[in-house]
Design a protein around this motif. Structure first.
Motif, short mmCIF file in Angstrom:
data_model
loop_
_atom_site.label_atom_id
_atom_site.label_comp_id
_atom_site.label_asym_id
_atom_site.label_seq_id
_atom_site.Cartn_x
_atom_site.Cartn_y
_atom_site.Cartn_z
N LEU A 1 84.99 -12.23 95.56
CA LEU A 1 84.53 -10.87 95.82
C LEU A 1 83.61 -10.46 94.67
N ASP A 2 82.88 -9.38 94.82
CA ASP A 2 82.13 -8.87 93.67
C ASP A 2 82.86 -7.66 93.08
N GLY A 3 82.26 -7.04 92.07
CA GLY A 3 82.94 -6.01 91.28
C GLY A 3 83.32 -4.74 92.02
N ASP A 4 82.73 -4.48 93.17
CA ASP A 4 83.16 -3.30 93.94
C ASP A 4 83.58 -3.69 95.35
N ALA A 5 83.75 -5.01 95.54
CA ALA A 5 84.31 -5.55 96.79
C ALA A 5 83.52 -5.20 98.05
N ASP A 6 82.18 -5.22 97.92
CA ASP A 6 81.39 -5.11 99.14
C ASP A 6 80.66 -6.41 99.46
N ARG A 7 80.89 -7.44 98.67
CA ARG A 7 80.31 -8.75 98.97
C ARG A 7 81.40 -9.79 98.93
N ILE A 8 81.22 -10.83 99.75
CA ILE A 8 82.15 -11.96 99.72
C ILE A 8 81.40 -13.25 100.04
N ALA B 1 78.70 -0.39 89.29
CA ALA B 1 77.53 -1.25 89.12
C ALA B 1 77.83 -2.60 89.74
N SER B 2 78.73 -2.60 90.73
CA SER B 2 78.92 -3.78 91.57
C SER B 2 79.10 -5.07 90.78
N HIS B 3 78.21 -6.04 91.02
CA HIS B 3 78.33 -7.37 90.40
C HIS B 3 77.70 -7.41 89.01
N ASN B 4 77.10 -6.33 88.58
CA ASN B 4 76.42 -6.34 87.27
C ASN B 4 77.44 -6.33 86.13
ZN ZN Z 1 78.80 -4.85 95.30
#
Ligand code: ZN
Ligand code: 16G
Length: 533
Positions: free
Chosen positions: A280-287, A65-68
Protein backbone atom coordinates in the motif's frame (compact mmCIF):
# COMPACT_ATOMS: atom_id res chain seq x y z
CA UNK A 1 -22.05 36.46 6.52
CA UNK A 2 -18.28 36.42 6.17
CA UNK A 3 -16.39 38.32 8.88
CA UNK A 4 -13.45 39.81 6.99
CA UNK A 5 -11.99 41.48 10.08
CA UNK A 6 -11.84 38.15 11.87
CA UNK A 7 -10.13 36.63 8.85
CA UNK A 8 -7.47 39.37 8.91
CA UNK A 9 -6.76 38.84 12.60
CA UNK A 10 -6.74 35.04 12.36
CA UNK A 11 -4.65 35.02 9.20
CA UNK A 12 -1.94 37.01 10.94
CA UNK A 13 -1.37 33.91 13.11
CA UNK A 14 -0.58 31.94 9.95
CA UNK A 15 1.64 34.24 7.91
CA UNK A 16 2.75 33.26 4.44
CA UNK A 17 6.53 32.80 4.23
CA UNK A 18 8.29 35.27 1.95
CA UNK A 19 9.67 34.18 -1.42
CA UNK A 20 7.66 31.04 -1.82
CA UNK A 21 5.35 30.37 -4.70
CA UNK A 22 2.85 27.64 -3.98
CA UNK A 23 1.45 25.57 -6.82
CA UNK A 24 -1.77 23.59 -6.75
CA UNK A 25 -0.64 20.38 -8.45
CA UNK A 26 -2.29 17.12 -9.43
CA UNK A 27 -3.01 16.22 -5.84
CA UNK A 28 -3.47 19.63 -4.22
CA UNK A 29 -0.63 21.35 -2.38
CA UNK A 30 2.31 19.19 -1.43
CA UNK A 31 5.77 20.05 -0.05
CA UNK A 32 7.92 20.01 3.05
CA UNK A 33 5.51 20.06 5.98
CA UNK A 34 7.09 23.07 7.70
CA UNK A 35 6.14 25.28 4.75
CA UNK A 36 2.47 24.35 4.78
CA UNK A 37 0.96 26.15 7.78
CA UNK A 38 -0.35 29.18 5.91
CA UNK A 39 -1.48 27.06 2.98
CA UNK A 40 -3.52 24.71 5.14
CA UNK A 41 -5.07 27.63 7.03
CA UNK A 42 -6.17 29.12 3.72
CA UNK A 43 -7.40 25.80 2.36
CA UNK A 44 -9.74 25.82 5.38
CA UNK A 45 -11.18 29.09 4.12
CA UNK A 46 -11.41 27.72 0.59
CA UNK A 47 -13.25 24.61 1.79
CA UNK A 48 -15.76 26.82 3.58
CA UNK A 49 -16.29 28.92 0.45
CA UNK A 50 -16.70 25.82 -1.71
CA UNK A 51 -19.31 24.43 0.69
CA UNK A 52 -21.22 27.73 0.68
CA UNK A 53 -21.15 27.72 -3.11
CA UNK A 54 -22.62 24.21 -3.14
CA UNK A 55 -25.54 25.12 -0.86
CA UNK A 56 -23.92 23.83 2.30
CA UNK A 57 -22.95 20.41 0.97
CA UNK A 58 -20.13 18.81 2.95
CA UNK A 59 -16.62 19.32 1.57
CA UNK A 60 -13.74 17.04 2.58
CA UNK A 61 -10.18 18.07 3.36
CA UNK A 62 -7.39 15.48 3.49
CA UNK A 63 -3.99 16.19 5.00
CA UNK A 64 -1.50 13.74 3.52
CA UNK A 65 1.54 13.50 1.29
CA UNK A 66 0.70 9.96 0.26
CA UNK A 67 3.79 8.05 -0.92
CA UNK A 68 6.14 11.01 -0.49
CA UNK A 69 8.69 11.38 2.28
CA UNK A 70 7.60 11.47 5.89
CA UNK A 71 8.84 15.06 6.26
CA UNK A 72 6.52 16.16 3.45
CA UNK A 73 2.86 16.79 3.82
CA UNK A 74 0.05 18.05 1.69
CA UNK A 75 -3.56 19.09 1.58
CA UNK A 76 -6.34 18.48 -0.88
CA UNK A 77 -10.04 19.13 -1.12
CA UNK A 78 -12.68 16.53 -1.80
CA UNK A 79 -15.87 17.57 -3.59
CA UNK A 80 -19.29 16.37 -2.35
CA UNK A 81 -19.48 13.01 -4.16
CA UNK A 82 -15.87 12.15 -3.48
CA UNK A 83 -14.38 13.72 -6.61
CA UNK A 84 -11.30 15.93 -6.60
CA UNK A 85 -11.88 19.69 -6.28
CA UNK A 86 -13.50 21.05 -9.45
CA UNK A 87 -10.90 22.38 -11.88
CA UNK A 88 -12.48 25.82 -12.10
CA UNK A 89 -11.39 26.39 -8.47
CA UNK A 90 -7.78 25.25 -8.73
CA UNK A 91 -6.50 28.62 -9.91
CA UNK A 92 -8.23 30.36 -7.02
CA UNK A 93 -6.76 27.86 -4.59
CA UNK A 94 -3.31 28.90 -5.79
CA UNK A 95 -4.20 32.60 -5.59
CA UNK A 96 -5.35 32.18 -1.99
CA UNK A 97 -2.19 30.32 -1.06
CA UNK A 98 0.00 32.96 -2.65
CA UNK A 99 -1.62 36.12 -1.26
CA UNK A 100 1.31 37.68 0.59
CA UNK A 101 -0.47 39.84 3.19
CA UNK A 102 -3.73 39.56 5.16
CA UNK A 103 -5.17 42.38 3.05
CA UNK A 104 -4.34 40.59 -0.16
CA UNK A 105 -5.87 37.42 1.24
CA UNK A 106 -9.15 39.19 1.92
CA UNK A 107 -9.07 40.65 -1.59
CA UNK A 108 -8.75 37.19 -3.11
CA UNK A 109 -11.62 35.88 -0.96
CA UNK A 110 -13.80 38.74 -2.19
CA UNK A 111 -12.88 37.94 -5.79
CA UNK A 112 -13.88 34.29 -5.26
CA UNK A 113 -17.17 35.31 -3.64
CA UNK A 114 -17.93 37.59 -6.57
CA UNK A 115 -16.72 35.25 -9.31
CA UNK A 116 -18.85 32.32 -8.09
CA UNK A 117 -21.71 34.47 -6.85
CA UNK A 118 -21.42 32.94 -3.37
CA UNK A 119 -24.13 33.61 -0.80
CA UNK A 120 -22.05 34.70 2.21
CA UNK A 121 -24.84 33.82 4.63
CA UNK A 122 -25.05 30.20 3.49
CA UNK A 123 -23.90 27.63 6.05
CA UNK A 124 -20.76 25.66 5.27
CA UNK A 125 -19.79 22.16 6.41
CA UNK A 126 -16.38 20.57 6.23
CA UNK A 127 -15.08 17.15 7.28
CA UNK A 128 -11.35 16.50 7.47
CA UNK A 129 -8.88 13.73 8.14
CA UNK A 130 -5.13 13.17 8.14
CA UNK A 131 -2.65 10.35 7.71
CA UNK A 132 -0.11 9.26 10.35
CA UNK A 133 2.57 11.88 9.55
CA UNK A 134 4.01 13.56 12.66
CA UNK A 135 3.30 16.98 11.14
CA UNK A 136 -0.42 16.16 10.88
CA UNK A 137 -1.74 17.44 14.24
CA UNK A 138 -0.24 20.93 13.86
CA UNK A 139 -1.57 21.22 10.33
CA UNK A 140 -5.01 20.15 11.51
CA UNK A 141 -4.93 23.05 13.98
CA UNK A 142 -4.12 25.46 11.16
CA UNK A 143 -6.94 24.00 9.13
CA UNK A 144 -9.39 24.38 12.01
CA UNK A 145 -8.37 28.02 12.40
CA UNK A 146 -9.15 28.60 8.73
CA UNK A 147 -12.49 26.85 9.06
CA UNK A 148 -13.39 28.94 12.10
CA UNK A 149 -12.36 32.12 10.28
CA UNK A 150 -14.96 31.41 7.61
CA UNK A 151 -17.50 30.14 10.14
CA UNK A 152 -17.73 26.56 8.86
CA UNK A 153 -19.28 23.71 10.82
CA UNK A 154 -16.39 21.37 11.47
CA UNK A 155 -16.23 17.61 11.70
CA UNK A 156 -12.91 16.02 12.69
CA UNK A 157 -12.77 12.52 11.18
CA UNK A 158 -9.36 11.82 12.76
CA UNK A 159 -6.64 9.61 11.34
CA UNK A 160 -8.01 7.95 8.22
CA UNK A 161 -6.98 6.71 4.79
CA UNK A 162 -7.64 9.14 1.93
CA UNK A 163 -10.32 6.85 0.44
CA UNK A 164 -12.13 6.64 3.79
CA UNK A 165 -12.46 10.41 3.72
CA UNK A 166 -13.78 10.31 0.15
CA UNK A 167 -16.23 7.59 1.18
CA UNK A 168 -17.61 9.44 4.18
CA UNK A 169 -17.86 12.74 2.30
CA UNK A 170 -19.94 11.04 -0.36
CA UNK A 171 -22.10 9.26 2.24
CA UNK A 172 -22.83 12.49 4.10
CA UNK A 173 -23.96 14.19 0.90
CA UNK A 174 -26.09 11.36 -0.44
CA UNK A 175 -27.86 10.26 2.76
CA UNK A 176 -31.53 9.59 2.10
CA UNK A 177 -31.26 10.01 -1.70
CA UNK A 178 -31.41 7.40 -4.47
CA UNK A 179 -27.63 7.68 -4.72
CA UNK A 180 -27.14 6.94 -1.01
CA UNK A 181 -23.61 5.62 -0.71
CA UNK A 182 -23.64 4.07 2.74
CA UNK A 183 -23.44 4.75 6.45
CA UNK A 184 -21.24 7.85 6.98
CA UNK A 185 -18.93 6.33 9.59
CA UNK A 186 -15.69 4.40 9.65
CA UNK A 187 -17.52 1.32 10.92
CA UNK A 188 -20.06 1.76 8.11
CA UNK A 189 -17.19 1.64 5.63
CA UNK A 190 -15.81 -1.63 7.06
CA UNK A 191 -19.23 -3.24 7.24
CA UNK A 192 -20.05 -2.32 3.66
CA UNK A 193 -16.77 -3.74 2.32
CA UNK A 194 -16.83 -6.84 4.51
CA UNK A 195 -20.42 -7.77 3.61
CA UNK A 196 -19.75 -7.22 -0.05
CA UNK A 197 -16.64 -9.38 0.10
CA UNK A 198 -18.54 -12.22 1.74
CA UNK A 199 -21.16 -12.09 -1.02
CA UNK A 200 -18.53 -11.81 -3.76
CA UNK A 201 -16.73 -15.00 -2.68
CA UNK A 202 -19.78 -16.98 -1.54
CA UNK A 203 -19.23 -20.68 -2.16
CA UNK A 204 -15.62 -20.25 -3.33
CA UNK A 205 -12.62 -21.53 -1.44
CA UNK A 206 -10.22 -19.11 0.19
CA UNK A 207 -7.11 -17.96 -1.69
CA UNK A 208 -3.71 -18.60 -0.07
CA UNK A 209 -2.57 -16.05 2.57
CA UNK A 210 -1.77 -12.54 1.39
CA UNK A 211 1.19 -10.67 2.88
CA UNK A 212 0.73 -6.90 2.96
CA UNK A 213 3.43 -4.24 3.21
CA UNK A 214 1.47 -1.28 4.57
CA UNK A 215 4.36 1.21 4.19
CA UNK A 216 4.34 1.83 7.97
CA UNK A 217 1.39 4.09 7.39
CA UNK A 218 -2.29 4.54 8.10
CA UNK A 219 -3.16 1.55 5.90
CA UNK A 220 -1.70 -0.77 8.54
CA UNK A 221 -4.19 0.13 11.25
CA UNK A 222 -7.13 0.40 8.90
CA UNK A 223 -6.45 -2.88 7.13
CA UNK A 224 -6.25 -4.69 10.47
CA UNK A 225 -9.52 -3.08 11.46
CA UNK A 226 -11.13 -4.16 8.18
CA UNK A 227 -9.98 -7.76 8.54
CA UNK A 228 -11.65 -7.88 11.97
CA UNK A 229 -14.93 -7.64 10.08
CA UNK A 230 -14.08 -10.51 7.73
CA UNK A 231 -14.19 -14.19 8.65
CA UNK A 232 -10.76 -15.86 8.63
CA UNK A 233 -12.31 -18.71 6.65
CA UNK A 234 -12.69 -16.49 3.61
CA UNK A 235 -9.68 -14.18 3.83
CA UNK A 236 -6.26 -14.44 5.44
CA UNK A 237 -4.18 -11.27 5.44
CA UNK A 238 -0.85 -10.88 7.22
CA UNK A 239 -0.15 -7.19 7.81
CA UNK A 240 3.56 -6.24 7.79
CA UNK A 241 5.39 -2.91 7.90
CA UNK A 242 2.84 -1.71 10.41
CA UNK A 243 5.11 0.47 12.56
CA UNK A 244 3.42 3.85 12.54
CA UNK A 245 5.16 4.98 15.74
CA UNK A 246 8.85 5.02 14.85
CA UNK A 247 9.80 8.24 13.08
CA UNK A 248 11.35 7.94 9.67
CA UNK A 249 9.78 4.61 8.71
CA UNK A 250 6.79 5.81 6.67
CA UNK A 251 7.32 4.88 3.00
CA UNK A 252 11.00 4.28 3.74
CA UNK A 253 12.28 1.51 1.42
CA UNK A 254 8.75 0.16 1.30
CA UNK A 255 5.27 0.91 0.07
CA UNK A 256 3.59 0.79 -3.34
CA UNK A 257 5.64 3.57 -4.94
CA UNK A 258 8.95 2.08 -3.84
CA UNK A 259 8.03 -1.36 -5.12
CA UNK A 260 6.65 -0.09 -8.43
CA UNK A 261 9.62 2.19 -9.10
CA UNK A 262 12.36 -0.20 -8.03
CA UNK A 263 10.61 -3.40 -9.11
CA UNK A 264 11.80 -5.24 -6.02
CA UNK A 265 10.59 -6.46 -2.64
CA UNK A 266 10.16 -3.85 0.06
CA UNK A 267 12.24 -3.92 3.22
CA UNK A 268 10.60 -6.04 5.91
CA UNK A 269 8.95 -8.55 3.63
CA UNK A 270 10.51 -11.86 2.67
CA UNK A 271 8.15 -13.95 0.63
CA UNK A 272 9.09 -17.28 -0.88
CA UNK A 273 8.50 -18.82 -4.30
CA UNK A 274 4.79 -19.17 -4.95
CA UNK A 275 3.75 -16.65 -2.28
CA UNK A 276 2.10 -13.34 -3.09
CA UNK A 277 2.10 -9.97 -1.43
CA UNK A 278 0.82 -6.43 -1.92
CA UNK A 279 2.12 -2.99 -0.98
CA UNK A 280 0.00 0.00 0.00
CA UNK A 281 1.15 3.61 -0.10
CA UNK A 282 1.23 6.13 2.77
CA UNK A 283 -2.46 7.06 2.59
CA UNK A 284 -3.72 3.72 1.27
CA UNK A 285 -5.12 4.86 -2.05
CA UNK A 286 -2.67 2.83 -4.13
CA UNK A 287 -1.88 -0.86 -4.21
CA UNK A 288 0.44 -3.04 -6.25
CA UNK A 289 0.72 -6.82 -6.04
CA UNK A 290 3.70 -9.08 -6.67
CA UNK A 291 4.89 -12.64 -6.24
CA UNK A 292 8.03 -14.70 -6.37
CA UNK A 293 8.19 -16.99 -9.36
CA UNK A 294 9.29 -20.63 -9.19
CA UNK A 295 12.79 -19.62 -10.30
CA UNK A 296 13.00 -17.09 -7.47
CA UNK A 297 12.48 -13.95 -9.57
CA UNK A 298 10.37 -11.02 -8.43
CA UNK A 299 7.25 -10.46 -10.55
CA UNK A 300 5.35 -7.19 -10.27
CA UNK A 301 1.58 -7.13 -10.76
CA UNK A 302 1.01 -3.39 -11.03
CA UNK A 303 -1.97 -1.13 -11.64
CA UNK A 304 -2.17 -2.03 -15.34
CA UNK A 305 -2.27 -5.70 -14.45
CA UNK A 306 -4.89 -5.14 -11.75
CA UNK A 307 -6.98 -3.02 -14.13
CA UNK A 308 -6.78 -5.65 -16.85
CA UNK A 309 -7.63 -8.44 -14.43
CA UNK A 310 -10.60 -6.53 -13.03
CA UNK A 311 -11.74 -5.40 -16.49
CA UNK A 312 -11.74 -8.90 -17.93
CA UNK A 313 -13.45 -10.35 -14.86
CA UNK A 314 -16.24 -7.76 -15.07
CA UNK A 315 -16.69 -8.32 -18.80
CA UNK A 316 -17.06 -12.05 -18.25
CA UNK A 317 -19.59 -11.46 -15.46
CA UNK A 318 -21.63 -9.03 -17.56
CA UNK A 319 -21.78 -11.63 -20.33
CA UNK A 320 -22.59 -14.47 -17.95
CA UNK A 321 -25.33 -12.31 -16.45
CA UNK A 322 -26.91 -11.83 -19.87
CA UNK A 323 -26.52 -8.07 -19.55
CA UNK A 324 -24.63 -7.47 -22.81
CA UNK A 325 -26.38 -4.10 -23.17
CA UNK A 326 -24.05 -2.74 -20.50
CA UNK A 327 -20.90 -1.31 -22.07
CA UNK A 328 -17.61 -1.72 -20.25
CA UNK A 329 -14.60 0.50 -20.96
CA UNK A 330 -11.09 0.88 -19.59
CA UNK A 331 -9.25 4.15 -18.99
CA UNK A 332 -5.46 4.36 -18.83
CA UNK A 333 -2.71 6.95 -18.91
CA UNK A 334 0.39 7.13 -21.12
CA UNK A 335 2.25 5.11 -18.48
CA UNK A 336 0.14 2.03 -19.14
CA UNK A 337 2.35 -0.71 -20.49
CA UNK A 338 1.86 -1.11 -24.25
CA UNK A 339 1.15 -4.82 -23.75
CA UNK A 340 -1.76 -4.09 -21.43
CA UNK A 341 -3.36 -1.77 -23.96
CA UNK A 342 -2.85 -4.35 -26.68
CA UNK A 343 -4.33 -7.10 -24.51
CA UNK A 344 -7.41 -5.08 -23.61
CA UNK A 345 -8.10 -3.80 -27.13
CA UNK A 346 -7.13 -6.80 -29.21
CA UNK A 347 -7.78 -9.80 -26.97
CA UNK A 348 -10.53 -8.60 -24.63
CA UNK A 349 -12.01 -6.31 -27.32
CA UNK A 350 -12.69 -3.55 -24.79
CA UNK A 351 -12.58 0.13 -25.69
CA UNK A 352 -9.55 1.77 -24.05
CA UNK A 353 -9.14 5.53 -23.65
CA UNK A 354 -5.96 7.33 -22.70
CA UNK A 355 -6.07 10.49 -20.58
CA UNK A 356 -3.52 12.72 -18.80
CA UNK A 357 -2.09 11.60 -15.44
CA UNK A 358 -4.16 12.34 -12.34
CA UNK A 359 -7.28 10.94 -10.80
CA UNK A 360 -9.54 13.74 -11.94
CA UNK A 361 -8.93 12.96 -15.63
CA UNK A 362 -9.28 9.21 -15.24
CA UNK A 363 -12.40 9.47 -13.12
CA UNK A 364 -14.24 11.76 -15.52
CA UNK A 365 -13.38 9.64 -18.52
CA UNK A 366 -14.51 6.47 -16.75
CA UNK A 367 -17.89 8.09 -16.07
CA UNK A 368 -18.57 7.98 -19.81
CA UNK A 369 -19.06 4.19 -19.76
CA UNK A 370 -21.83 2.15 -18.10
CA UNK A 371 -19.01 0.45 -16.25
CA UNK A 372 -15.71 2.32 -16.42
CA UNK A 373 -12.54 0.69 -15.14
CA UNK A 374 -9.63 3.02 -14.49
CA UNK A 375 -6.21 2.20 -13.12
CA UNK A 376 -2.92 4.03 -13.22
CA UNK A 377 0.17 1.85 -13.58
CA UNK A 378 1.25 3.09 -10.12
CA UNK A 379 -1.66 1.23 -8.52
CA UNK A 380 -4.29 3.92 -8.13
CA UNK A 381 -7.63 2.94 -9.56
CA UNK A 382 -11.23 1.93 -9.22
CA UNK A 383 -14.32 0.96 -11.18
CA UNK A 384 -17.34 3.21 -11.69
CA UNK A 385 -20.88 1.96 -12.25
CA UNK A 386 -23.24 4.49 -13.84
CA UNK A 387 -26.65 5.02 -12.29
CA UNK A 388 -28.22 3.19 -15.26
CA UNK A 389 -25.92 0.19 -14.84
CA UNK A 390 -26.48 0.19 -11.08
CA UNK A 391 -30.25 0.14 -11.42
CA UNK A 392 -30.14 -2.54 -14.11
CA UNK A 393 -27.84 -4.79 -12.09
CA UNK A 394 -29.90 -4.29 -8.95
CA UNK A 395 -33.22 -5.09 -10.62
CA UNK A 396 -32.24 -7.82 -13.10
CA UNK A 397 -33.43 -11.37 -12.61
CA UNK A 398 -31.44 -14.14 -14.23
CA UNK A 399 -33.21 -16.71 -16.38
CA UNK A 400 -30.86 -19.50 -15.29
CA UNK A 401 -29.04 -20.20 -12.02
CA UNK A 402 -25.78 -19.27 -13.79
CA UNK A 403 -27.15 -15.88 -14.82
CA UNK A 404 -28.54 -15.30 -11.34
CA UNK A 405 -25.15 -16.13 -9.83
CA UNK A 406 -23.32 -13.70 -12.14
CA UNK A 407 -25.82 -10.93 -11.37
CA UNK A 408 -25.39 -11.50 -7.65
CA UNK A 409 -21.56 -11.31 -8.00
CA UNK A 410 -21.91 -8.05 -9.91
CA UNK A 411 -24.12 -6.65 -7.16
CA UNK A 412 -21.52 -7.63 -4.59
CA UNK A 413 -18.71 -6.03 -6.60
CA UNK A 414 -20.65 -2.76 -6.91
CA UNK A 415 -20.72 -2.59 -3.13
CA UNK A 416 -17.17 -3.85 -2.69
CA UNK A 417 -15.59 -1.26 -4.94
CA UNK A 418 -15.04 2.19 -3.48
CA UNK A 419 -16.42 4.17 -6.39
CA UNK A 420 -15.54 7.55 -4.89
CA UNK A 421 -11.78 7.14 -5.54
CA UNK A 422 -9.09 4.47 -5.88
CA UNK A 423 -8.85 2.65 -2.55
CA UNK A 424 -6.08 0.21 -1.67
CA UNK A 425 -8.22 -1.68 0.86
CA UNK A 426 -11.19 -2.03 -1.43
CA UNK A 427 -8.93 -2.91 -4.38
CA UNK A 428 -7.21 -5.53 -2.24
CA UNK A 429 -10.55 -7.20 -1.58
CA UNK A 430 -11.40 -6.92 -5.26
CA UNK A 431 -8.25 -8.75 -6.36
CA UNK A 432 -8.70 -11.39 -3.65
CA UNK A 433 -12.34 -11.87 -4.70
CA UNK A 434 -11.29 -12.37 -8.31
CA UNK A 435 -8.62 -14.89 -7.30
CA UNK A 436 -11.23 -16.78 -5.28
CA UNK A 437 -13.77 -16.74 -8.10
CA UNK A 438 -11.33 -17.74 -10.79
CA UNK A 439 -9.48 -20.13 -8.46
CA UNK A 440 -6.30 -18.82 -10.04
CA UNK A 441 -2.93 -17.99 -8.53
CA UNK A 442 -1.49 -14.55 -9.14
CA UNK A 443 1.10 -16.22 -11.38
CA UNK A 444 -1.72 -17.59 -13.52
CA UNK A 445 -3.31 -14.10 -13.72
CA UNK A 446 0.04 -12.69 -14.72
CA UNK A 447 0.10 -14.90 -17.80
CA UNK A 448 -2.69 -12.91 -19.50
CA UNK A 449 -0.01 -10.79 -21.16
CA UNK A 450 3.69 -10.09 -20.77
CA UNK A 451 4.77 -6.55 -19.94
CA UNK A 452 7.14 -4.84 -22.34
CA UNK A 453 10.39 -3.87 -20.61
CA UNK A 454 10.07 -0.26 -19.46
CA UNK A 455 12.02 2.45 -17.70
CA UNK A 456 11.00 5.65 -15.96
CA UNK A 457 13.65 8.32 -15.47
CA UNK A 458 13.49 11.60 -13.55
CA UNK A 459 15.31 14.54 -15.07
CA UNK A 460 16.01 17.65 -13.01
CA UNK A 461 15.66 20.73 -15.20
CA UNK A 462 15.86 24.46 -14.53
CA UNK A 463 12.23 25.07 -15.41
CA UNK A 464 9.82 22.20 -15.93
CA UNK A 465 7.04 24.60 -16.93
CA UNK A 466 8.53 25.07 -20.40
CA UNK A 467 7.48 21.49 -21.21
CA UNK A 468 3.99 21.47 -22.70
CA UNK A 469 2.22 18.32 -23.84
CA UNK A 470 -0.82 17.27 -25.83
CA UNK A 471 -2.41 13.96 -26.89
CA UNK A 472 -2.86 12.78 -23.28
CA UNK A 473 0.74 13.77 -22.47
CA UNK A 474 2.17 11.53 -25.19
CA UNK A 475 3.36 14.35 -27.45
CA UNK A 476 5.43 17.42 -26.59
CA UNK A 477 4.38 20.67 -28.24
CA UNK A 478 7.00 22.75 -26.46
CA UNK A 479 9.98 23.23 -26.49
CA UNK A 480 9.54 23.35 -30.26
CA UNK A 481 11.39 20.67 -32.21
CA UNK A 482 12.00 18.32 -29.28
CA UNK A 483 9.23 15.86 -30.15
CA UNK A 484 10.72 15.35 -33.63
CA UNK A 485 14.02 14.34 -32.06
CA UNK A 486 12.28 11.94 -29.68
CA UNK A 487 10.38 10.37 -32.59
CA UNK A 488 13.62 9.86 -34.48
CA UNK A 489 15.11 7.99 -31.51
CA UNK A 490 12.00 5.89 -30.89
CA UNK A 491 11.97 4.74 -34.52
CA UNK A 492 15.27 2.94 -34.03
CA UNK A 493 13.80 0.46 -31.53
CA UNK A 494 11.51 -2.52 -31.98
CA UNK A 495 8.29 -1.92 -30.01
CA UNK A 496 9.80 1.42 -29.02
CA UNK A 497 7.67 4.07 -27.31
CA UNK A 498 8.74 7.05 -25.25
CA UNK A 499 7.25 10.27 -23.94
CA UNK A 500 8.28 13.23 -21.83
CA UNK A 501 6.05 15.10 -19.39
CA UNK A 502 6.54 17.57 -16.56
CA UNK A 503 5.63 16.11 -13.16
CA UNK A 504 2.56 17.55 -11.47
CA UNK A 505 3.90 16.81 -7.99
CA UNK A 506 7.68 17.27 -8.08
CA UNK A 507 10.05 19.75 -9.66
CA UNK A 508 11.22 17.30 -12.33
CA UNK A 509 10.48 16.11 -15.84
CA UNK A 510 9.68 12.43 -16.30
CA UNK A 511 10.86 10.33 -19.22
CA UNK A 512 9.17 7.02 -19.92
CA UNK A 513 10.36 4.45 -22.43
CA UNK A 514 9.40 0.98 -23.57
CA UNK A 515 11.11 -1.37 -26.02
CA UNK A 516 11.41 -5.05 -26.87
CA UNK A 517 14.32 -5.71 -24.49
CA UNK A 518 15.37 -4.11 -21.22
CA UNK A 519 18.72 -3.12 -22.69
CA UNK A 520 17.16 -1.30 -25.64
CA UNK A 521 14.55 0.28 -23.44
CA UNK A 522 17.17 1.64 -21.04
CA UNK A 523 19.19 2.94 -23.97
CA UNK A 524 16.10 4.68 -25.34
CA UNK A 525 15.13 6.17 -21.96
CA UNK A 526 18.59 7.56 -21.33
CA UNK A 527 18.99 8.99 -24.81
CA UNK A 528 15.62 10.75 -24.57
CA UNK A 529 16.61 12.01 -21.12
CA UNK A 530 19.76 13.36 -22.73
CA UNK A 531 17.64 15.43 -25.11
CA UNK A 532 15.62 16.92 -22.26
CA UNK A 533 18.50 17.72 -19.97
ZN1 ZN B 1 -1.61 7.90 -2.08
C1 16G C 1 -0.76 12.44 -7.99
C2 16G C 1 -2.03 11.86 -8.54
C3 16G C 1 -1.77 10.50 -9.12
C4 16G C 1 -0.68 10.59 -10.17
C5 16G C 1 0.55 11.26 -9.62
C6 16G C 1 1.51 11.56 -10.73
C7 16G C 1 -4.25 12.30 -7.66
C8 16G C 1 -5.14 12.22 -6.47
N1 16G C 1 -3.04 11.77 -7.50
O1 16G C 1 -0.28 11.69 -6.91
O2 16G C 1 -2.95 10.04 -9.70
O3 16G C 1 -0.33 9.33 -10.64
O4 16G C 1 0.18 12.49 -9.02
O5 16G C 1 2.60 12.29 -10.25
O6 16G C 1 -4.63 12.82 -8.70
P1 16G C 1 3.56 13.09 -11.21
O7 16G C 1 2.76 14.15 -11.93
O8 16G C 1 4.60 13.63 -10.30
O9 16G C 1 4.13 12.09 -12.19
Amino acid sequence: SINYDKIKTDAAQHPKPQDIKYTHGTAGFRMKADLLDSVVYRVGILAGLRSKKLDGKVIGVMITASHNREIDNGVKLVDPYGEMLHQSWEGYAAQLANAQTEDELVEVIKIIVKEFDIDETMTSKVIYARDTRPSGPALVMALEDGLRSIGAEINDFGIKTTPQLHYVTCCLNTQGTEKSYGEPTEAGYYKKLANAYRRAVEGKSRPSPLYVDSANGVGAIKLKELTNYIDKDILEVIVLNDDIKTQGKLNHLCGADYVKTNQRLPLGLNIKAGERAASLDGDADRIVYYFIDDDGTFKLFDGDKIGSLAGSFIIDLVKAAGLEGINVGVVQTAYANGSSTHYLEKVMKVPVSCVPTGVKYLHHEAEKFDIGVYFEANGHGTILFSLTATKLIRSSKGETPEQEDAIERLRALMELINQTVGDALSDLLLVEAILANRQWTLKRCNEAYKDLPNRLVKVIVTDRHIFKTTNAERTLVEPAGLQGKIDALVKKYKDGRSFVRPSGTEDVVRVYAEAATQKECDELAYSVAGLVY
